[in-house]
Enzyme design. Sequence first.
Site, short mmCIF file in Angstrom:
data_model
loop_
_atom_site.label_atom_id
_atom_site.label_comp_id
_atom_site.label_asym_id
_atom_site.label_seq_id
_atom_site.Cartn_x
_atom_site.Cartn_y
_atom_site.Cartn_z
CB CYS A 1 -0.90 -0.05 1.23
SG CYS A 1 -1.69 1.50 1.67
CB CYS B 1 0.47 1.63 4.14
SG CYS B 1 -1.25 1.13 4.06
#
Length: 98
Positions: A23, A26
């Site tokens: 991600c 993230c």
Amino acid sequence: MEKFNQIINSSQLTLVDFYATWCGPCQMMHPVFKQLKDQLGDSIRIIKLDVDKNQSLSMNYHVQSVPTLMLFRNGNMLWRQSGAMGLSDLRQLISQYQ
């Protein structure tokens, strides 16, 4: 799961980051968490949980997107949000619960 419950049941403010290694947002949060920890020190605990490695815990908390951030104290979820945040916004939010 038992260790997670032990951590969030603590009286220490705990920020939980449900993330995934694949991600992009993230990955952008990693330096934000480091700066936050540098600024707040022991007044907050930050734990990161990989949703792919902790699927049952992620399902238990209904995590459907990453990053999902949750703030706990004494076993109570005080706040929850999905999506990346900047340091100043996150710091301002946390100050409401300190």
